[in-house]
Enzyme design. Sequence first.
Site, PDB file in Angstrom:
ATOM      1  N   HIS A 640     -41.669 -16.926   6.033  1.00  0.00           N
ATOM      2  CA  HIS A 640     -40.218 -17.039   5.854  1.00  0.00           C
ATOM      3  C   HIS A 640     -39.732 -18.487   5.803  1.00  0.00           C
ATOM      4  CE1 HIS A 640     -39.978 -17.339  10.385  1.00  0.00           C
ATOM      5  NE2 HIS A 640     -38.988 -18.145  10.063  1.00  0.00           N
ATOM      6  N   ASP A 696     -45.464 -11.789   7.919  1.00  0.00           N
ATOM      7  CA  ASP A 696     -44.838 -13.123   7.921  1.00  0.00           C
ATOM      8  C   ASP A 696     -45.885 -14.198   8.221  1.00  0.00           C
ATOM      9  OD1 ASP A 696     -42.986 -15.134   7.882  1.00  0.00           O
ATOM     10  OD2 ASP A 696     -42.098 -14.650   9.829  1.00  0.00           O
ATOM     11  N   SER A 790     -40.046 -21.636  14.203  1.00  0.00           N
ATOM     12  CA  SER A 790     -40.695 -20.736  13.250  1.00  0.00           C
ATOM     13  C   SER A 790     -41.964 -21.343  12.666  1.00  0.00           C
ATOM     14  CB  SER A 790     -39.728 -20.411  12.107  1.00  0.00           C
ATOM     15  OG  SER A 790     -38.653 -19.628  12.563  1.00  0.00           O
TER      16      SER A 790
END
Length: 840
Positions: A640, A696, A790
């Site tokens: 992502h 992901d 992330s």
Amino acid sequence: MRSGKDSIVCHCYCRCPHVILGCSVGASLNGFEEMVEFLPASDTKKVEKMSPKTKLLIAGLVLGALLLSLTVGLLVWHFAYRNVPVQKVYTGYLRVTNYPFINAYENPSSAEFADLSSKVVEMLQKTYQTSPAIGPHFVQCNVTAFSEGSVISYYWSEFSVPTYLEANLDAAMSDLKVQTVTLRQRGALYVDSFVAYSTDPQMARTFRDNKCMFFLHATDGAATKFSSPGFPNAPYPPNSRCQWALRADASHMIVLHFKTFKLESCKASKGDYVNVYDSLTAVEPRIMIKLCGTYPPSYNLTFISSQNVMFVTLVSDDREKHPGFKAEFSQIPRTTLCGGTIRDANGVISSVFFQVPEDKFVKVRFQMFYLYEPGVSITSCPNDYVEINNVRYCGERAPFVVSNNSSKMMVKFRSDQAYVDTGFTAQYLSYEPKNPCPGQFTCKSGRCIDKGRKCDGWNDCGDSSDEVGCVCSDKQFRCKTSQYCKPRFFLCDGVNDCGDGTDEQDCKCPDAFLKCRNGKCVPEAQKCDNTDNCGDGTDESDCGSAKPTDCTAYTYKCQNGQCLNKLNPECDSVADCTDGSDETFCDCGKRPYSRKTRIVGGVNADIGEWPWQVSLQTKKDGHTCGASLVSPTILLCAAHCFQDTSGIRYSDPSVWTAYLGLHDQATRTTSKDVVIRKIKRIAAHKQFNDFTYDNDISVLELESPVTYTDFIQPICIPESTHVFPVGKSIWVTGWGAVTEGGVGAAVLQKAEIRIINQTECNKLLDGQLTSRMICAGYVSGGIDACQGDSGGPLSSVEANGKVYLAGVVSWGEGCARRNKPGIYTKVTEMRDWIKQNAGL
């Protein structure tokens, strides 16, 4: 025996058909042997009628032989063992009160040094000769240094003493008193403060060797640098003893700081070590710290002397090779400031040059507290301690608060002359008696916490007062003994969270049954039968030594196709596969700077503590995502992070720059430890779902390889069969926001969290989890990954000492919210994809 001494020889004879014993006794006199032989009688009845005289003679000869043997044995023991001399070396210091200190005494080559040292040596020799327990064993002594006050003389003395008198010598040296000694030269030497201590045998072995002895004096306004021999280009020599005598100007103190420290592991039985003394000689009562092993550069290795001298020693054995250390020292004015009165409403105090608060109702919040000393009881705190309201605090303690129902509070800090630790920092605060914690919950200890943390199943107060008298919610259960409420996902996770086993006691299978990790019960007889009866490999994964078994989704597969029943066999230093493939890709997950900080959860990481952590940055946003180094050219990240927006094409590799070995974002372009690389290729998982965040994960290829250093290392990628059990402690790291919606951290952050049961976590998140996700964090909130983290690693420290990539930071509902733990891409489920796209 042919020494000219009397000897007795006893021979036994055996003759057939009758077994009759005979004995001959010989005496060697002046080289001639005279034999008296007792031959067996031809008639056994005559033997029985042996005369009493003969019997007495035989008994006397046998007894004599036994006594002689005993005497010889005692003499051998005395001369060969008990009387063997051993070397004893004592180091110490004494004060010469009738001489003033002059600068020439700092130079061992000066005439003044030689003159005074000869007088001290003569005084020591005369003193030793006055004691019958010391004088006969004295060999030599020598003065090594002088310092102010009037003149403090540091010396060593050598003795050679029989083993059985060693304890007597120790006692006599301990009781020795020296006052005034008349010298051969004109005058006398007035002495007090005589101290002598036995030297560590490792240091005593080369105490005469001064080839590695250095004398350094601080320069006003500048730091003086020194290092172990060979640093940084070569390891320090084996079997050596190096010493640094550090001095400051009169009326000053020394501040010593180790900037780099890499020695042999402290686990070695003898090993290499550095000692720091508040003295100019190595005496145990003046030792400040003993250091070994490896410390990260961010660890506080700073020490302050009480006077203007300090002594540093390095002792090495004959094993291994290590870089050593780099250090510097400077001088600061000596001060007597220690304590005082404060009338401000709040502020900060610490263990160095601190002042004591006094205003309204007062409380002190200790944020860092390290007053630890080896072997010292933390209940009595006899040596170094903080005392408040007649209660002593010492050791290593988590943050805590001490309050006082008065406008005055006396805080006392006391330290003795030996061993030092980091110390403490604390805040002092004033509060209103009727409302000590405005808008918050007041703990019994006086600590203030958010009201939302009361009755959440976590001991936020530190004294459990926030969990007393609670009514459990439908997402909690009550422990049997403690009566505390705990989150339901703690049930049956293999961890005794209640302390009394309540959360695990109803999770057992019936007798003679085995409980599988998936909750299924199978007969114990089916364990280790080479059949996956559990369906998740539990019954075949703990069968002692690894054995070949049928291949399933839960068995480890070697490169040659062989499958093993052993749980997590890779890189455990045992070649379980016949082709050794389970031990072939193990140059990963190493931390040259192992974690030495003693606090966890949302705090600054040490420099080099997580050497696979990467910062991915763009010109527009700066730091945007984290990533993990897994090979010299490959990073693993979340998919992502590379979704295009209207403003920027994040899928374009040229947009990104990777910073490796980074700790503080402010030094990303100036730190010599940081390596910068552009991104050559981005391969995001083709099945990534930007709505559910399933799959992901992505692979990034660097434009050129990086060289591994202490600050840049790859993390291990686990095999698909690797098990990270529910309840296991695990680490998340990154430069993300420290609060939801806040700005990113400048210094790399770390937090210790726990893997949460997938089924319970899925209930909390309304069924949003897939099998390619792993849930970790705390249901109570407060500790979590956040935006900017992330793509970063979820690192698991395994039993083999290596660190594995358990997950990739993926998503969560907000940051650190209650009942909303973080979700990570499960690396074991993505192992085949990683092999295909990263070649690993």
